[in-house]
Design a protein around this motif. Structure first.
Motif, PDB file in Angstrom:
ATOM      1  N   SER A  44      41.222  39.473  37.049  1.00 36.75           N
ATOM      2  CA  SER A  44      41.263  38.188  36.343  1.00 36.75           C
ATOM      3  C   SER A  44      40.308  37.155  36.935  1.00 36.75           C
ATOM      4  O   SER A  44      40.027  36.140  36.300  1.00 36.75           O
ATOM      5  N   SER A  92      37.702  38.030  45.239  1.00 35.84           N
ATOM      6  CA  SER A  92      39.041  38.445  44.851  1.00 35.84           C
ATOM      7  C   SER A  92      39.084  39.924  44.509  1.00 35.84           C
ATOM      8  O   SER A  92      38.083  40.499  44.077  1.00 35.84           O
ATOM      9  N   SER A  96      41.305  40.833  42.232  1.00 36.56           N
ATOM     10  CA  SER A  96      41.942  40.790  40.921  1.00 36.56           C
ATOM     11  C   SER A  96      40.922  40.767  39.802  1.00 36.56           C
ATOM     12  O   SER A  96      39.960  39.997  39.842  1.00 36.56           O
TER      13      SER A  96
END
Length: 123
Positions: free
Chosen positions: A108, A104, A106
């Motif tokens: 997060s 990813s 991201s």
């Protein structure tokens, strides 16, 4: 648990190159982790720079660094690298190594983070 330690930052001039390194330690098998590099300049959000999949077979780069940066890993050494070429003043930031189970861009999706290493590019 995974511990990450970055190294290789410094002060360079525009057009120079640097190689950042990140070593991982801990109980989790390094080869099962996707690895990412992120950066954060003062007053800005932490942003994605590059990622490499568990095996090293897949990589992805932010548009701002594509063609200038490369990412690689050595699973035998628990290491991930960020080779930065043709550096620009706008590349100045603290660079963070991160590890996660999901491939990813991201922040997060990354569970483990290093302490960061400062890269400063002068014009």
């Amino acid at each position: 648990q995974v511990q990450l330690v970055e190294s290789g930052g410094g002060l360079v001039q525009a057009g120079d190159s640097l190689r950042l390194s990140c070593v991982a330690s801990g109980r989790t098998y390094f080869g099962a982790l996707n690895m990412g590099w992120f950066r954060q300049a003062p007053g800005t959000e932490r942003e994605f720079v590059a990622l490499v999949s568990e095996s090293g077979g897949s990589t992805l780069f932010a548009d701002t660094v594509k063609g200038r940066f490369t990412i690689s890993r050595d699973n035998a050494k628990n290491m991930v690298y960020l080779e930065m070429n043709r550096l620009k003043p706008e590349d100045t930031a603290v660079y963070y190594c991160a590890a996660g189970r999901k491939l990813s861009t991201s922040t997060s999706h990354y569970n483990y983070w290093g302490q960061g290493t400062q890269v400063t590019v002068s014009s």
